[in-house]
Design a protein around this motif. Structure first.
Motif, PDB file in Angstrom:
ATOM      1  N   SER A   1      58.374  13.759 134.901  1.00 35.40           N
ATOM      2  CA  SER A   1      58.609  12.944 134.444  1.00 35.40           C
ATOM      3  C   SER A   1      58.269  13.424 133.032  1.00 35.40           C
ATOM      4  O   SER A   1      56.988  13.428 133.095  1.00 35.40           O
ATOM      5  CB  SER A   1      57.609  11.184 134.546  1.00 35.40           C
ATOM      6  N   VAL A   2      59.595  13.530 132.752  1.00 36.04           N
ATOM      7  CA  VAL A   2      59.809  14.210 131.114  1.00 36.04           C
ATOM      8  C   VAL A   2      60.449  13.764 130.332  1.00 36.04           C
ATOM      9  O   VAL A   2      61.589  13.731 130.585  1.00 36.04           O
ATOM     10  CB  VAL A   2      59.691  15.477 131.337  1.00 36.04           C
ATOM     11  N   SER A   3      60.547  13.718 128.852  1.00 40.75           N
ATOM     12  CA  SER A   3      61.179  12.992 128.446  1.00 40.75           C
ATOM     13  C   SER A   3      60.480  13.223 126.763  1.00 40.75           C
ATOM     14  O   SER A   3      59.423  14.068 126.468  1.00 40.75           O
ATOM     15  CB  SER A   3      61.039  11.165 128.503  1.00 40.75           C
TER      16      SER A   3
ATOM     17  N   PHE B   1      54.684  14.353 129.374  1.00 37.66           N
ATOM     18  CA  PHE B   1      55.138  14.612 130.668  1.00 37.66           C
ATOM     19  C   PHE B   1      53.902  15.073 131.558  1.00 37.66           C
ATOM     20  O   PHE B   1      53.067  14.214 131.413  1.00 37.66           O
ATOM     21  CB  PHE B   1      54.357  16.428 130.251  1.00 37.66           C
TER      22      PHE B   1
ATOM     23  N   ASP C   1      67.275  21.614 124.841  1.00 39.58           N
ATOM     24  CA  ASP C   1      66.869  19.953 125.759  1.00 39.58           C
ATOM     25  C   ASP C   1      67.397  20.366 127.677  1.00 39.58           C
ATOM     26  O   ASP C   1      67.859  20.775 127.789  1.00 39.58           O
ATOM     27  CB  ASP C   1      66.562  19.114 125.988  1.00 39.58           C
TER      28      ASP C   1
ATOM     29  N   TYR D   1      58.282  18.115 124.544  1.00 41.84           N
ATOM     30  CA  TYR D   1      58.388  16.946 124.992  1.00 41.84           C
ATOM     31  C   TYR D   1      57.060  16.089 124.606  1.00 41.84           C
ATOM     32  O   TYR D   1      55.688  16.730 125.398  1.00 41.84           O
ATOM     33  CB  TYR D   1      58.746  17.330 126.667  1.00 41.84           C
TER      34      TYR D   1
ATOM     35  N   VAL E   1      65.818  17.775 130.870  1.00 42.14           N
ATOM     36  CA  VAL E   1      66.660  16.631 131.119  1.00 42.14           C
ATOM     37  C   VAL E   1      66.993  16.141 131.860  1.00 42.14           C
ATOM     38  O   VAL E   1      66.541  14.861 132.623  1.00 42.14           O
ATOM     39  CB  VAL E   1      67.807  16.371 129.719  1.00 42.14           C
TER      40      VAL E   1
ATOM     41  N   SER F   1      66.559  17.660 134.464  1.00 42.41           N
ATOM     42  CA  SER F   1      65.132  17.681 135.918  1.00 42.41           C
ATOM     43  C   SER F   1      64.216  16.753 135.769  1.00 42.41           C
ATOM     44  O   SER F   1      63.495  16.253 136.454  1.00 42.41           O
ATOM     45  CB  SER F   1      64.321  19.019 135.698  1.00 42.41           C
ATOM     46  N   ASN F   2      64.125  15.682 135.014  1.00 41.61           N
ATOM     47  CA  ASN F   2      63.390  14.704 134.558  1.00 41.61           C
ATOM     48  C   ASN F   2      63.747  13.566 136.219  1.00 41.61           C
ATOM     49  O   ASN F   2      65.105  13.062 136.399  1.00 41.61           O
ATOM     50  CB  ASN F   2      63.960  13.333 133.330  1.00 41.61           C
TER      51      ASN F   2
ATOM     52  N   HIS G   1      62.631  15.502 123.932  1.00 37.76           N
ATOM     53  CA  HIS G   1      62.824  16.497 123.423  1.00 37.76           C
ATOM     54  C   HIS G   1      62.427  17.048 121.992  1.00 37.76           C
ATOM     55  O   HIS G   1      62.851  16.128 121.009  1.00 37.76           O
ATOM     56  CB  HIS G   1      63.894  16.773 123.444  1.00 37.76           C
TER      57      HIS G   1
ATOM     58  N   TRP H   1      62.749  21.975 139.600  1.00 38.13           N
ATOM     59  CA  TRP H   1      62.645  20.413 139.893  1.00 38.13           C
ATOM     60  C   TRP H   1      64.181  20.489 139.846  1.00 38.13           C
ATOM     61  O   TRP H   1      65.253  20.129 139.066  1.00 38.13           O
ATOM     62  CB  TRP H   1      62.262  19.527 138.479  1.00 38.13           C
TER      63      TRP H   1
END
Length: 552
Positions: A440-442, A428, A450, A425, A453, A455-456, A444, A484
């Motif tokens: 905050s994650v994006s 992060f 993925d 990702y 997605v 859990s963001n 992929h 999360w």
């Protein structure tokens, strides 16, 4: 203390008076010539004795029934009235008049003139008979003085003087004579020592006398101790300069293991095995300063560096810093993220992959991951031995929020069939405790799907801290983990699905809060096992989560 044996002393003493008869066996004032008339006069005196005896010897000689020690009345010649005294008849032929006794500190002997004149205390315990009484007693005949001393170790000492006499008050009770000495009280001290109270005696090994008490110095006793300015060394009292670890420039003695650095940090001296060793080549690294910390002068590394100050090495902010410093060996490194409020900590680094900081590892079921909020906050397991661990949400927050740095995430898994897969990702970041470590994650990419997605933007939950926003059940408890979790599907009751990532809430009702559960139970049951990307990869053999700067 050398060849001379020194006895610790706590004085328990009393003074006794013993009348020494003249050769005619009578008081000097009453002696006469040897005639028949004199014999008759002495017979007259024998039957016409004074009403009171003059001292304890007189009492002892007059009546065999008075042979026991105790309190008796006497009246010395010329004294206006009789008074009580304590007589000792149990040693040295008896007849001893006790004039003072000290035994247990029951009385304060720091008294004024009048009290010492008249006497004080109790005959049964501690007392001073009184100088006025002593004056009358010791001027009616020749007296022997005996002083008995009992040491704290039980040893008995004594001293006798064969002509003890004091004057009257007009002469301020002057000690007129004591006569010849006889006794065994010679306990004089060796050179540089005085007789006094001792608790912890300073020595060359312990100059302050506060750490290790000298074996010869017992608590709260009297003995021969070093005079002021001297220290004990091999049983003798010596000047500090004679101690092996005496430092001239500091005018002080160092204890074993202690070091001293001079004001410009150009010399460092250390006390080892009783000898002083000095390094004149001592100096500070270019990334260190000479200064005081906790009262100790030395070279101290600047912020961002660590070591002994003579040499300072940079403290990395993450594993990628070490990688940039040409470190290529996988293993444990010490880092200090920018802004981290505590000291440096150890992390496991994947250098083969390009400087990744590993924050989670699952390879077996030895370490329990069903932990509470505090444990996930500060981390658990061991990064040092290569086993399972969670680095800690606090550490993750400071790592991923360093100034002028952004981070990417990589998740490596090995599925139940032994196939290795990964996901990356591009962004992060973990929030702080006030956000419940919100994710905050994006961005992929990879071949494992993925699973982050949903859990963001979600907060972290543990079995004792429910932050999943699902009002139907507690996701961390249902999935037997910490993550999360999302509330996207938690309200649904799936009766026909029994996939590995679903947990059962009641009969024929299965629920889900996440597409990944990497902190679940190793080899666990449905919904509780370690899984990734729906039901595609269940009961993973291993999982590893790691970060490095997005720019890498």
């Amino acid at each position: 203390m050398g060849s001379q044996s020194l006895l610790p002393v706590q004085l328990h003493l009393f003074f006794v008076l013993f009348i020494v008869f003249t050769s005619s066996h009578s008081y000097a004032q009453r002696g006469t010539s040897e005639t028949e008339e004199d014999n008759n006069q002495r017979s007259y005196f024998f039957y016409q004795r004074p009403e009171y005896s003059r001292d304890c010897k007189d009492i002892h000689n007059e009546c065999s029934s008075s042979n026991s020690s105790g309190v008796y009345l006497i009246k010395p010649d010329g004294y206006p009235e009789p008074f009580e005294v304590y007589c000792r008849n149990d040693f040295q032929l008896g007849g001893w008049t006790v004039i003072q006794r000290r035994a247990n500190s029951a009385f304060d002997f720091n008294r004024d003139w009048q009290e010492y004149k008249n006497g004080f205390g109790f005959l049964s315990t501690e007392f001073w008979l009184g100088n006025e009484k002593l004056s009358y007693m010791t001027n009616q005949a020749k007296y022997e003085l005996r002083i008995d001393i009992e040491l704290s170790n039980g040893t008995s000492l004594f001293a006798t003087y064969d002509a003890f006499r004091i004057s009257d008050e007009w002469s301020q009770y002057r000690l007129v004579s004591v006569g010849n000495f006889l006794g065994n009280t010679d306990i004089s001290c060796p050179p540089n020592m005085i007789f006094g109270n001792c608790s912890c005696q300073p020595s060359c090994d312990d100059p302050t006398g506060l750490n290790n008490c000298d074996d010869d110095c017992l608590e709260s006793v009297e003995t021969c101790v070093c005079s002021s300015g001297f220290l004990m060394k091999d049983g003798k009292c010596v000047l500090p300069s004679e101690c092996g670890c005496f430092l001239t420039q500091a005018n002080a003695v160092l204890v074993a293991g202690e070091t001293h650095v001079n004001e410009d940090c150009s010399e460092k001296c250390t006390c080892e095995d009783g000898e002083l060793g000095c390094n004149s080549n001592y100096g500070c690294d270019s990334n260190a300063v000479c200064g005081l910390q906790d009262g100790l002068r030395a070279c101290y590394c600047n912020a961002g560096y660590e070591s002994d100050g003579e040499t300072c090495t940079v403290i990395y902010t993450d594993c990628y810093d070490a990688y940039q410093d040409r470190k290529r060996q996988n293993g444990v490194y010490t880092i200090l993220p920018t802004g981290w409020p505590r000291g440096p900590f150890n992390v496991s680094c994947d250098m083969t992959g390009g400087g990744w900081t590993i924050f989670q590892r699952r390879i077996d079921g030895v370490t329990n991951f069903y932990r509470n909020w505090i444990e996930y906050q500060h981390g658990f397991g061991s990064v040092e031995n290569g086993n399972d661990f969670w680095l800690g949400n606090e550490q993750l927050h400071y790592l991923t929020n360093q100034p002028e740095k952004s981070y990417k995430l990589r998740v490596d898994i090995v599925d139940s069939g032994g196939t290795s897969r990964y996901s990356e990702y591009t962004t992060f970041e973990i929030g702080d405790n006030s956000t419940k470590y919100r994710l905050s994650v994006s961005g992929h990419s990879g071949n494992s799907g993925d699973s982050m997605v949903y859990s963001n933007g979600k907060a972290f939950s543990t079995h004792d801290e429910d932050n999943d926003a699902c009002s139907y059940h507690h996701c961390a408890t249902g999935h037997r983990g910490a993550w999360w979790y999302t509330n996207t599907w938690c309200q649904a009751c799936h009766t026909s699905y029994r996939y590995c990532y679903y947990f059962e809430t009641r009969s024929s009702c299965n629920n889900i809060c996440t597409y990944s559960n990497l902190n679940g139970v190793y080899n666990g049951g449905n919904g509780q096992n370690i899984n990734w990307y729906h039901n595609t990869y269940c009961n993973l053999r291993s999982a590893e989560m790691k970060i490095r700067p997005s720019s890498a």
